[in-house]
Design an enzyme around this catalytic site. Structure first.
Site, PDB file in Angstrom:
ATOM      1  CG  HIS A 194     -24.798  11.361  -1.493  1.00 15.92           C
ATOM      2  ND1 HIS A 194     -25.469  10.173  -2.005  1.00 15.92           N
ATOM      3  CD2 HIS A 194     -25.817  11.772  -0.639  1.00 15.92           C
ATOM      4  CE1 HIS A 194     -26.556   9.927  -1.124  1.00 15.92           C
ATOM      5  NE2 HIS A 194     -26.755  11.128  -0.718  1.00 15.92           N
ATOM      6  N   PRO A 227     -32.788   9.255  10.046  1.00 15.60           N
ATOM      7  CG  PRO A 227     -33.295   8.194   7.716  1.00 15.60           C
ATOM      8  CD  PRO A 227     -33.966   8.900   8.865  1.00 15.60           C
ATOM      9  N   GLY A 228     -29.353   9.206   9.294  1.00  7.84           N
ATOM     10  CA  GLY A 228     -28.158   9.854   8.650  1.00  7.84           C
ATOM     11  C   GLY A 228     -27.109  10.502   9.687  1.00  7.84           C
ATOM     12  CG  ASP A 240     -29.686  10.680  -1.376  1.00  6.93           C
ATOM     13  OD1 ASP A 240     -29.783   9.321  -1.626  1.00  6.93           O
ATOM     14  OD2 ASP A 240     -29.613  11.335  -0.669  1.00  6.93           O
ATOM     15  NE  ARG A 253     -29.917  17.753   6.449  1.00  3.83           N
ATOM     16  CZ  ARG A 253     -30.448  16.495   5.985  1.00  3.83           C
ATOM     17  NH1 ARG A 253     -30.985  16.332   4.736  1.00  3.83           N
ATOM     18  NH2 ARG A 253     -30.118  15.279   6.705  1.00  3.83           N
ATOM     19  CG  HIS A 288     -26.548   5.725  -0.264  1.00  5.24           C
ATOM     20  ND1 HIS A 288     -27.545   4.768  -0.802  1.00  5.24           N
ATOM     21  CD2 HIS A 288     -27.179   6.934   0.117  1.00  5.24           C
ATOM     22  CE1 HIS A 288     -28.723   5.655  -0.812  1.00  5.24           C
ATOM     23  NE2 HIS A 288     -28.718   6.746  -0.519  1.00  5.24           N
ATOM     24  CG  ASP A 308     -25.877   9.854   2.820  1.00  4.13           C
ATOM     25  OD1 ASP A 308     -26.786  10.819   2.398  1.00  4.13           O
ATOM     26  OD2 ASP A 308     -26.590   8.712   3.004  1.00  4.13           O
TER      27      ASP A 308
END
Length: 430
Positions: free
Chosen positions: A57, A322-323, A151, A61, A231, A304
């Site tokens: 995971h 988020p991330g 995802d 980009r 996750h 992730d």
């Protein structure tokens, strides 16, 4: 013919041996192996040798947001983190919902050559959740996609999810679900609980994850298909997974390093670097996830890894994306949360970071034992090292790490992919 002898390494943290590698294959393991004059000798005294890590995971980009990460910079981060294979999620621009995009990602990974880059195909067209993507075409493409996921978004429609499971069963592939019932998380900003209420942040309830996991385990059992849960973040989800596995459901699951270590108390500062989806949960949730990883309820660790531009993080909480980064810190977080407390030994680390993810994804040449005749895909770790995380010094273009300034245990010293050195002493070698 090229030969390297890795001198004094400790496979799985056990007795020190020499490991002879010839043309990418382990050809000898023993004490004080004889070395010819034309053989490269690598001093690995005190280092733990593990199979190269596999990450199910990651967000690389490319295409679309090369200002935050590219396949090249993400591959560098992966190699430096001890990874030899990564799976690049489909939420790119354009979305990886067809053979053209997944083949582009796969070919770029091949050209760069630092890790094996496997594209994840979208489950639905445009990640819109309404129509199945070209699963068969992607599976038959040069990229040979075997993992499909929307995802970032949940495949919320149960009929679409059932059809996807039926289709991937025929392809011997896996659906990886982002478990989030969207009607329960509209406007959600943080884990639903006392802290979110105090901070004035809209809640993301644990049941929004748990309900989808339960539903999809039932669907997977009904269809006889394989399901992978992305996750996992709550104690309740771990309970659902135990129940489903006891019934013979073909379900696997991953947990991120940040959900093992961090909890929602981090949100008290309103620093968006701590914003992630699913959100950081409570300390009891994190403790339950560590136990679930140790006992095999949760199968593996997946990062992730989610790079973001500074303008998407240096802003008010509600506007932030988020991330967080994860590839170069994952091993150290596993050491801190699982090895140092005695929940896993080094063979356990190999299981959750290499062997199980390789099995889940169907990678025959990854996650292999350190043994004669096996591919020399090896990560060397210094278990005694401690290092301080600085986002600006990581290989990713983005710097959004929640571990900024933390001193972490354990460090990757070198990574070998089929005998070829891809990272050593903090530098990628290709």
């Amino acid at each position: 013919m090229s030969t390297v002898v890795i001198r004094g390494a400790r496979p799985y943290g056990e007795d020190a041996v020499d490991i002879e590698v010839t043309d990418g294959v382990i050809t000898g393991i023993g004490s004080d192996l004889e070395v010819g004059t034309d053989v490269e000798v690598v001093d690995a005294t005190g280092l733990v040798a593990l199979p190269g890590f596999v990450d199910l995971h990651t967000h690389l980009r490319e295409p679309g947001r090369e200002d935050t990460e590219t396949i090249e910079t993400g591959s560098r981060a992966a190699a430096l983190g001890g990874y030899t294979a990564v799976f690049a999620m489909a939420n790119t621009d354009p979305v990886a919902d067809n053979a053209v995009v997944v083949e582009h990602v796969w070919r770029r990974g091949q050209e760069i050559g630092l890790v094996d880059v496997h594209p994840v195909g979208a489950v639905t067209v445009g990640l819109e959740g309404e129509k199945l993507a070209e699963l068969g075409t992607m599976a038959r493409s040069a990229a040979r996609v075997r993992l499909f996921s929307d995802d970032g978004l949940c495949v919320a429609d149960p009929l679409i999810m059932r059809r996807a499971l039926e289709y991937t069963k025929a392809l011997d592939a896996v659906i990886a679900q982002h478990a989030e019932e969207p009607r329960l998380t509209v406007g959600a900003q943080a884990h639903e609980g006392d802290l979110a209420a105090r901070l004035g942040l809209a809640g993301w309830p644990a049941v929004a994850e748990e309900a989808i996991v339960a539903r999809d385990c039932l669907l997977a059992k009904h269809v006889g298909a394989r399901l992978h849960v992305c996750h996992v973040s709550t104690e309740g989800t771990a309970d659902v997974l135990r129940w489903a596995k006891a019934r013979g459901t073909r379900v696997s699951a991953e947990v991120t390093p940040h959900h093992l270590l961090l909890d929602d108390e981090r949100l008290s500062t309103y620093d968006p670097v701590n914003k992630v989806n699913p959100p950081l949960r409570t300390a009891p949730d994190a403790k339950a996830l560590r136990q679930a990883l140790a006992d095999g309820t949760v199968d593996c660790v997946a990062t992730d890894h989610a790079p973001h531009a500074s303008q998407d993080k240096d802003c008010e909480w509600s506007a932030a994306r988020p991330g967080m980064l994860g590839l170069q810190t994952a091993l150290s977080i596993v050491v801190a949360t699982m090895v140092e407390p005695g929940l896993l030994d080094w063979r356990g680390v190999a299981r959750v970071m290499s062997e199980r993810p390789a099995e889940i994804a169907g990678l025959p040449d990854q996650g292999r034992p350190i043994a004669v005749g096996e591919p020399a895909t090896i990560t060397l770790v210094d278990p005694a090292a401690r290092w301080t995380v600085r986002g600006a010094e990581l290989a990713s273009i983005a710097a959004n790490t929640p571990y900024e300034g933390m001193e972490l245990p354990g460090a990757v010293v070198a990574t070998y992919l089929r005998g070829r050195l891809t990272a050593r002493d903090g530098k990628a070698t290709a």
